[in-house]
Write a protein that holds these residues in place. Structure first.
Motif, mmCIF file in Angstrom:
data_model
loop_
_atom_site.group_PDB
_atom_site.id
_atom_site.type_symbol
_atom_site.label_atom_id
_atom_site.label_comp_id
_atom_site.label_asym_id
_atom_site.label_seq_id
_atom_site.Cartn_x
_atom_site.Cartn_y
_atom_site.Cartn_z
ATOM 1 N N ASP A 3 0.757 -1.389 -0.055
ATOM 2 C CA ASP A 3 0.086 0.081 -0.019
ATOM 3 C C ASP A 3 1.107 1.333 0.152
ATOM 4 O O ASP A 3 1.630 1.382 0.806
ATOM 5 C CB ASP A 3 -0.866 0.030 1.172
ATOM 6 C CG ASP A 3 -1.755 1.094 1.210
ATOM 7 O OD1 ASP A 3 -1.599 2.019 0.330
ATOM 8 O OD2 ASP A 3 -2.921 1.094 1.957
ATOM 9 N N ASN A 23 -3.138 -6.018 -3.196
ATOM 10 C CA ASN A 23 -3.110 -5.016 -4.035
ATOM 11 C C ASN A 23 -3.013 -5.572 -5.676
ATOM 12 O O ASN A 23 -3.920 -5.073 -6.522
ATOM 13 C CB ASN A 23 -2.200 -4.041 -4.096
ATOM 14 C CG ASN A 23 -2.436 -3.204 -2.665
ATOM 15 O OD1 ASN A 23 -3.323 -3.082 -2.257
ATOM 16 N ND2 ASN A 23 -1.275 -2.669 -2.079
ATOM 17 N N GLU A 24 -2.043 -6.614 -5.839
ATOM 18 C CA GLU A 24 -2.371 -7.274 -7.164
ATOM 19 C C GLU A 24 -3.483 -7.890 -7.671
ATOM 20 O O GLU A 24 -4.111 -7.459 -8.637
ATOM 21 C CB GLU A 24 -0.949 -8.024 -7.012
ATOM 22 C CG GLU A 24 0.432 -7.218 -7.103
ATOM 23 C CD GLU A 24 1.273 -8.517 -7.006
ATOM 24 O OE1 GLU A 24 1.252 -9.359 -6.951
ATOM 25 O OE2 GLU A 24 2.591 -8.093 -6.939
ATOM 26 N N ARG A 26 -6.272 -7.176 -6.189
ATOM 27 C CA ARG A 26 -7.614 -6.483 -6.344
ATOM 28 C C ARG A 26 -7.486 -5.472 -7.829
ATOM 29 O O ARG A 26 -8.400 -5.182 -8.388
ATOM 30 C CB ARG A 26 -7.301 -5.346 -5.417
ATOM 31 C CG ARG A 26 -7.818 -5.630 -4.054
ATOM 32 C CD ARG A 26 -7.673 -4.527 -2.903
ATOM 33 N NE ARG A 26 -8.087 -5.103 -1.762
ATOM 34 C CZ ARG A 26 -8.110 -4.230 -0.691
ATOM 35 N NH1 ARG A 26 -7.180 -3.282 -0.835
ATOM 36 N NH2 ARG A 26 -8.426 -4.634 0.500
ATOM 37 N N THR A 27 -6.108 -5.625 -8.230
ATOM 38 C CA THR A 27 -6.085 -4.939 -9.787
ATOM 39 C C THR A 27 -6.611 -5.906 -10.707
ATOM 40 O O THR A 27 -7.430 -5.568 -11.773
ATOM 41 C CB THR A 27 -4.550 -4.653 -10.052
ATOM 42 O OG1 THR A 27 -4.056 -3.306 -9.097
ATOM 43 C CG2 THR A 27 -4.414 -3.926 -11.265
ATOM 44 N N LEU A 28 -6.487 -7.018 -10.716
ATOM 45 C CA LEU A 28 -6.751 -8.126 -11.382
ATOM 46 C C LEU A 28 -8.341 -8.248 -11.392
ATOM 47 O O LEU A 28 -9.172 -8.343 -12.512
ATOM 48 C CB LEU A 28 -6.263 -9.500 -11.120
ATOM 49 C CG LEU A 28 -4.908 -9.653 -11.516
ATOM 50 C CD1 LEU A 28 -4.248 -11.035 -10.732
ATOM 51 C CD2 LEU A 28 -4.557 -9.792 -12.995
ATOM 52 N N ALA A 30 -10.378 -5.780 -10.483
ATOM 53 C CA ALA A 30 -11.182 -4.560 -10.943
ATOM 54 C C ALA A 30 -11.061 -4.913 -12.733
ATOM 55 O O ALA A 30 -11.967 -4.176 -13.262
ATOM 56 C CB ALA A 30 -10.333 -3.463 -10.881
ATOM 57 N N SER A 31 -10.166 -5.782 -13.152
ATOM 58 C CA SER A 31 -10.304 -5.875 -14.560
ATOM 59 C C SER A 31 -11.323 -6.697 -15.255
ATOM 60 O O SER A 31 -11.221 -7.311 -16.406
ATOM 61 C CB SER A 31 -8.975 -6.392 -15.124
ATOM 62 O OG SER A 31 -8.491 -7.372 -14.648
ATOM 63 N N SER A 33 -11.560 -10.252 -13.467
ATOM 64 C CA SER A 33 -11.034 -11.567 -13.021
ATOM 65 C C SER A 33 -11.891 -11.867 -11.828
ATOM 66 O O SER A 33 -12.312 -11.303 -11.026
ATOM 67 C CB SER A 33 -9.615 -11.709 -12.754
ATOM 68 O OG SER A 33 -8.812 -11.265 -13.722
#
Length: 320
Positions: A3, A23-24, A26-28, A30-31, A33
């Motif tokens: 963070d 965090n990684e 969450r990024t996936l 959001a795309s 997955s």
């Protein structure tokens, strides 16, 4: 990456890695997955690791947490707890000291005098506030504030977070020790209740000068001592690299202080320290302040002084 809003300490490396993984994921997510369950599991694991880590901190680790640059500072408590705050400047003898701030405002609608050290939260503000290390004029300003509060029957609150008084030549030439002694005496002489809270570092006479109060509270991971671990290491072993060993031997934690009767209450911090949820910590502090002053309500000036004096005499007898 961990963070970006949190500065991780060295001993928090395992937690930082887990939060980086979260965090990684969450990024996936959001795309698009479908990994919500996996994120939840790692979040639970991270929270558990953080709680276990902070439940078993060594005194040196607590020292590092107490010095964390993102812990709430004096100005944060003013913004969160005090309304109509009017800061005072200058000691009427030499000049202004930005390291020790103070003034008058309202706490829960009632008048209050507030003072404390401000370390700053950026390079410019840290230089401006001298990293929270007050000079003689800062302590003389504190005396000025306390005398005015006493004259008008206004209770005094001290928010303490300092590595100690400034040890520079100029400060010594202007009477650093005398200013600290007079500030301590002003605390003891108050006929109005005073409450002090050690939120981070409470080091040396620079802290005790405004911490000699009817009620002394302390954050769970704060430290309170007559000398810093680094200075103790230099004196005892003539080796400043043994600060960790010194910290582990000095009895400087909130838990030690409560056991010795030096403080009256520990304020528990959110998992991971006060900087993880400053708003919650400030709210908890406000509740503790209100309770501490409520316990002293109704006492006349003589009773307030007698209670405070007895508190510190009892510490000496207990430790003696």
């Amino acid at each position: 990456m961990p963070d970006p809003m949190i500065i991780y300490l060295e001993f928090e490396k395992a937690v930082a890695e887990l939060e980086a993984k979260i965090n990684e994921l969450r990024t996936l997510a959001a795309s698009g997955s479908d990994i919500g369950d996996e994120v939840a599991k790692i979040e639970e694991k991270s929270a558990q690791a953080l709680a276990e880590l902070y439940a078993n901190l060594t005194p040196w680790q607590k020292t590092l947490v107490a010095r964390h640059p993102q812990r709430p500072h004096f100005t944060d408590f003013i913004k969160g707890l005090i309304t109509d705050f009017t800061p005072f400047a200058g000691d009427r003898k030499f000049g202004e000291d930005e390291a020790l701030m103070g003034g008058f405002g309202r706490f829960q609608g009632e008048p209050i005098c507030v003072m404390g050290q401000e370390k700053g939260d950026s390079t410019d503000s840290r230089i401006k506030h001298n990293f929270g290390m007050a000079r003689p004029e800062g302590y003389r300003k504190a005396v000025r504030l306390m005398e005015m509060a006493d004259r008008f029957g206004i209770p005094v609150l001290s928010i303490v977070d300092s590595a100690g008084a400034y040890p520079g030549i100029g400060a010594e030439e202007r009477g650093q020790a005398e200013a600290i002694a007079r500030s301590t005496d002003a605390c003891l002489s108050l006929g109005v209740p005073n409450v002090a809270i050690v939120t981070g570092e409470g080091m040396s006479g620079g802290a005790i000068a405004i911490t000699t109060a009817n009620r002394v509270l302390m954050f769970e991971h704060a430290i309170y001592s007559v000398i810093s671990p680094e200075a103790a290491s230099s004196i005892l072993w003539r080796d400043g690299t043994k600060a960790q060993e010194a910290a582990n031997s000095m009895k400087i934690t909130a838990q030690d202080m409560l056991r010795f009767g030096v403080i009256d209450r520990i304020l528990h911090e959110p998992p991971g320290g006060a900087h993880r949820d400053a708003a919650a910590m400030i709210a908890t502090t406000g509740e503790a302040i209100a309770q501490a002053f409520a316990e002293l309500q109704g006492l006349d000036a003589d009773a307030v002084r007698k209670q405070r004096r007895q508190k510190f005499l009892d510490i000496g007898r207990k430790l003696g």
